[in-house]
Motif scaffolding. Structure first.
Motif, mmCIF file in Angstrom:
data_model
loop_
_atom_site.group_PDB
_atom_site.id
_atom_site.type_symbol
_atom_site.label_atom_id
_atom_site.label_comp_id
_atom_site.label_asym_id
_atom_site.label_seq_id
_atom_site.Cartn_x
_atom_site.Cartn_y
_atom_site.Cartn_z
ATOM 1 N N ILE A 45 0.868 -1.175 0.000
ATOM 2 C CA ILE A 45 0.000 0.000 0.000
ATOM 3 C C ILE A 45 0.903 1.222 0.000
ATOM 4 O O ILE A 45 1.684 1.423 0.939
ATOM 5 N N ARG A 46 0.823 1.996 -1.091
ATOM 6 C CA ARG A 46 1.648 3.197 -1.226
ATOM 7 C C ARG A 46 1.034 4.322 -0.399
ATOM 8 O O ARG A 46 -0.138 4.664 -0.574
ATOM 9 N N LEU A 47 1.849 4.870 0.480
ATOM 10 C CA LEU A 47 1.415 5.940 1.374
ATOM 11 C C LEU A 47 2.260 7.182 1.099
ATOM 12 O O LEU A 47 3.480 7.155 1.336
ATOM 13 N N PRO A 48 1.660 8.251 0.618
ATOM 14 C CA PRO A 48 2.436 9.468 0.363
ATOM 15 C C PRO A 48 3.040 10.021 1.654
ATOM 16 O O PRO A 48 2.403 10.007 2.715
ATOM 17 N N GLY A 49 4.265 10.507 1.542
ATOM 18 C CA GLY A 49 4.955 11.046 2.706
ATOM 19 C C GLY A 49 4.200 12.158 3.400
ATOM 20 O O GLY A 49 4.158 12.218 4.632
ATOM 21 N N HIS A 50 3.561 13.056 2.620
ATOM 22 C CA HIS A 50 2.846 14.181 3.248
ATOM 23 C C HIS A 50 1.699 13.681 4.129
ATOM 24 O O HIS A 50 1.406 14.280 5.166
ATOM 25 N N LEU A 51 1.083 12.588 3.733
ATOM 26 C CA LEU A 51 -0.023 12.018 4.515
ATOM 27 C C LEU A 51 0.498 11.468 5.845
ATOM 28 O O LEU A 51 -0.106 11.697 6.903
ATOM 29 N N LEU A 52 1.635 10.781 5.812
ATOM 30 C CA LEU A 52 2.205 10.231 7.040
ATOM 31 C C LEU A 52 2.755 11.338 7.941
ATOM 32 O O LEU A 52 2.620 11.266 9.167
#
Length: 166
Positions: A45-52
């Motif tokens: 599952i690709r999670l964008p850095g800005h979201l994390l």
């Protein structure tokens, strides 16, 4: 079991997803990432850095990695700081259908997708991607429900920042 023995077990398991095992091993030895097929042993599952970063409330990479470790209860996560993405490894059967894009740019990589996976051996320097949360045991993956919860937190935090900016 020693750390080296665990790394060998993890490497052996991961290499089952390689179409060219020798090439994958060579890439790992050279500090690169081995291209492994998703959808067989694992999905990503690709999670964008800005979201994390929004979920964690920090821009510090070490603090962010520690937050992700806690939020996903030690499930394996690969970070690619150059692309500003994290990849949570989940069971191949993950039935979380987001289409091409989910909330906040999240995407599920399954059959037909490939992921650059760094060496599981800690002594091998990584040139691009690295294990933000190392895989501790062969086949040990993230709980998709925890990943969903992390995504929801990130989306909520981004929405709150956006609302406050208005």
């Amino acid at each position: 079991m020693t750390a080296q023995e665990r790394a060998h077990a993890v490497a052996h398991w991961l290499l089952c997803a390689a179409e060219d095992v020798e090439a994958a091993q060579r890439h790992w030895r050279e500090g690169g990432a081995a291209l492994l097929a998703c959808g067989r042993l694992f999905a990503a599952i690709r999670l964008p850095g800005h979201l994390l970063r929004a979920a964690a409330g920090t821009r510090n990479p070490g603090e962010l990695d520690a937050y992700v470790w806690g939020a996903l209860e030690g499930g394996p996560v690969i970070a690619d700081p150059h692309a500003d993405h994290y990849y949570a490894l989940t069971p191949a059967s993950t039935a979380w259908s987001l289409g091409d894009k989910g909330p906040g740019g999240v995407a599920v990589l399954g059959r037909g997708c490939y992921l650059g996976v760094p060496s599981p051996f800690p002594e091998v320097p990584q040139l691009r991607a690295y294990w933000a949360v190392p895989m501790e045991s062969a086949g040990e993956l993230c709980d998709p429900r925890l990943v969903r919860r992390l995504v929801q937190r990130g989306v909520s935090c981004l929405a709150a920042v956006d609302a406050n900016a208005r």
